[in-house]
Design a protein around this motif. Sequence first.
Motif, PDB file in Angstrom:
ATOM      1  N   UNK A 468       0.763  -1.238   0.000  1.00 22.99           N
ATOM      2  CA  UNK A 468       0.000   0.000   0.000  1.00 22.99           C
ATOM      3  C   UNK A 468       0.789   1.280   0.000  1.00 22.99           C
ATOM      4  N   UNK A 469       2.133   1.193   0.027  1.00 22.35           N
ATOM      5  CA  UNK A 469       2.947   2.393   0.210  1.00 22.35           C
ATOM      6  C   UNK A 469       3.444   2.994  -1.099  1.00 22.35           C
ATOM      7  N   UNK A 470       2.896   2.590  -2.224  1.00 20.11           N
ATOM      8  CA  UNK A 470       3.321   3.151  -3.499  1.00 20.11           C
ATOM      9  C   UNK A 470       2.700   4.516  -3.756  1.00 20.11           C
ATOM     10  N   UNK A 471       3.228   5.191  -4.768  1.00 21.37           N
ATOM     11  CA  UNK A 471       2.689   6.483  -5.175  1.00 21.37           C
ATOM     12  C   UNK A 471       3.271   7.635  -4.387  1.00 21.37           C
ATOM     13  N   UNK A 472       3.299   8.806  -5.038  1.00 21.78           N
ATOM     14  CA  UNK A 472       3.897   9.994  -4.432  1.00 21.78           C
ATOM     15  C   UNK A 472       2.862  11.035  -4.012  1.00 21.78           C
ATOM     16  N   UNK A 473       1.572  10.750  -4.214  1.00 21.38           N
ATOM     17  CA  UNK A 473       0.531  11.736  -3.922  1.00 21.38           C
ATOM     18  C   UNK A 473      -0.425  11.198  -2.867  1.00 21.38           C
ATOM     19  N   UNK A 491      -0.994   3.477  -4.130  1.00 23.01           N
ATOM     20  CA  UNK A 491      -0.676   2.386  -3.227  1.00 23.01           C
ATOM     21  C   UNK A 491      -1.903   1.848  -2.526  1.00 23.01           C
ATOM     22  N   UNK A 492      -2.664   2.761  -1.948  1.00 19.53           N
ATOM     23  CA  UNK A 492      -3.901   2.359  -1.298  1.00 19.53           C
ATOM     24  C   UNK A 492      -3.874   2.399   0.207  1.00 19.53           C
ATOM     25  N   UNK A 493      -2.689   2.555   0.834  1.00 18.11           N
ATOM     26  CA  UNK A 493      -2.640   2.650   2.285  1.00 18.11           C
ATOM     27  C   UNK A 493      -3.461   3.845   2.757  1.00 18.11           C
ATOM     28  N   UNK A 494      -4.225   3.662   3.825  1.00 15.77           N
ATOM     29  CA  UNK A 494      -4.960   4.749   4.465  1.00 15.77           C
ATOM     30  C   UNK A 494      -4.348   4.989   5.838  1.00 15.77           C
ATOM     31  N   UNK A 495      -4.127   6.244   6.164  1.00 14.60           N
ATOM     32  CA  UNK A 495      -3.647   6.632   7.494  1.00 14.60           C
ATOM     33  C   UNK A 495      -4.638   7.627   8.077  1.00 14.60           C
ATOM     34  N   UNK A 509     -11.818  -0.257   5.831  1.00 12.17           N
ATOM     35  CA  UNK A 509     -10.576  -0.951   5.534  1.00 12.17           C
ATOM     36  C   UNK A 509     -10.180  -1.891   6.641  1.00 12.17           C
ATOM     37  N   UNK A 510      -9.179  -2.713   6.340  1.00  9.47           N
ATOM     38  CA  UNK A 510      -8.630  -3.659   7.303  1.00  9.47           C
ATOM     39  C   UNK A 510      -7.451  -3.022   8.020  1.00  9.47           C
ATOM     40  N   UNK A 511      -7.441  -3.101   9.348  1.00  8.45           N
ATOM     41  CA  UNK A 511      -6.381  -2.475  10.141  1.00  8.45           C
ATOM     42  C   UNK A 511      -5.070  -3.239   9.965  1.00  8.45           C
ATOM     43  N   UNK A 512      -4.027  -2.508   9.570  1.00 12.07           N
ATOM     44  CA  UNK A 512      -2.676  -3.066   9.518  1.00 12.07           C
ATOM     45  C   UNK A 512      -1.934  -2.854  10.826  1.00 12.07           C
ATOM     46  N   UNK A 513      -2.072  -1.657  11.388  1.00  7.90           N
ATOM     47  CA  UNK A 513      -1.310  -1.282  12.580  1.00  7.90           C
ATOM     48  C   UNK A 513      -1.951  -0.055  13.193  1.00  7.90           C
TER      49      UNK A 513
END
Length: 532
Positions: A468-473, A491-495, A509-513
């Motif tokens: 999920x950590x791809x992309x620069x925007x 990437x798709x990661x949500x924070x 979403x599914x919790x990663x951490x």
Amino acid sequence: MRRTADSPEAGPPVSPWWQDAVFYQVYVRSFADSDGDGVGDLEGIRSRLGYLELLGVDALWLTPFFRSPMADHGYDVADPRDVDPLFGDLAAFDRLVADTHNHGMKITIDLVPNHTSDQHPWFQDALRAGPGSRERERYHFRDGLGPDGSTPPNNWTSVFGGPAWTRVRDGQWYLHLFAPQQPDLNWEHSDVRADLVQTLRFWLDRGVDGFRIDVAHGMAKPAGLPDMDPAAVAVMAGSQPPDFIDMRFDNDEVHDIHRLIRKVLDGYPGTMAVGEIWVDQEDRFAAYVRPDELHLGFNFKLVEAEFDADSVRRAIDRSLAAVESTGSPATWTLSNHDVVRHVTRYGGGELGTRRARAMALVELALPGTTYIYNGEELGLPNVDLPDWALQDPTWERSGHTQRGRDGCRVPLPWEGEIPSYGFSRAGAAWLPMPPQWGTLTVEKQLEDPESMLSLYRHALEIRKTAQGFGGDELEWYGAPPGCFAFRRKGGGLICALNTSAASVPLPPGEILLSSGPMDGNQLPPETSVWLV
């Protein structure tokens, strides 16, 4: 493992190795002491490389270890091409470089081009040579004002407090934007530029992977050294309001120096430079990371942001905007050896620790390069040191009104229950370590899955392995007051971050951490979370 620009595999490079690297800043005096003198050294660092590999960082940045009288703990350099005996020798440095690479990490070092030590041979030659000499032209010597020349040549102040000028025996004055023991170099002098090239090549030939440029917005001075606006004289670079022009720094001619540095680095593929750039305006900052200048620039917006969702979001947006047109990745940091540690900035104690945990996940979720300051992965706070222990030149230069930076430089606790917690065989470290740090040692935290160290290790592992950590925007979500959520586009990661006083619904979403325990399906106050 990511393939980088200097990897041997066939095919086009994906990106330079520093594009999304996590650097670990080693404050050399305070990391690990191998010889029992109470001061950290190069062999001490080498003995702890396994820990840094376990932590999961990609590269190291070492603060100055060069020959120095230590008036500013090594940032007053007497010989930029040798190791001070306090820290070891060149053979120890070579071993450290080789072992760092064997552990799969890069190694970068500080470069201090704005000034030298007053014990540098050039400055000693200048004192002996007298007014009008070529030796003095390497620095900024000037006659004073007034009938007897007893007034400094202009009204500039030192970053460490007091005037930026010191008078020598023959009546002339020399410029020092920092301590009197750190005379500023004259970058219009050909000797100064040639010496920098020699220094760069010396360390590159020994295998370093890059440099951190100290005071990268300094060096160049305006013609004639005119007075500053008396109403706007700043004590600390970077503390002035955005509309204030501080002619001590960020002069256009500085970019010629960075082009010189880049030209040398381009001859050593896979090497890089990051600048310490205390410049507020985005367009001025962007100029430092143009394609023919620095690869990275320290943007300190996150350091300056309050623990407030709106403040943090503004810092993120401004940091991304500053590099948007340059091709350089954004660079993120929460603490370093010059600022109050963020556990303390965020309120200290349990509150500051919860907030620091939350901000660690925010920082590590952002696109670009991250710098971790040694000890932040342990949740170390600033230390309120007694007056007798203070060594930072700011303490004396300010007339004991500013306590300086020693509180964020106390050595790391490694193991055991009493100081110096395995930092040194000596009974005492160069700065006193608090008796209550037994719960913060590396040893204790490695055994605790809920510790700050475990959070950092887990976050760094996910950052390297998750998709999920791809992309620069970033794409921002709508969020309740006091909260934000962003998604990594590409990437798709949500924070998500909650700085409000109440729990709020989680984004889908599914919790990663998460930085702390969840409140059912809601995000509690002072907590952040990663989702996919």
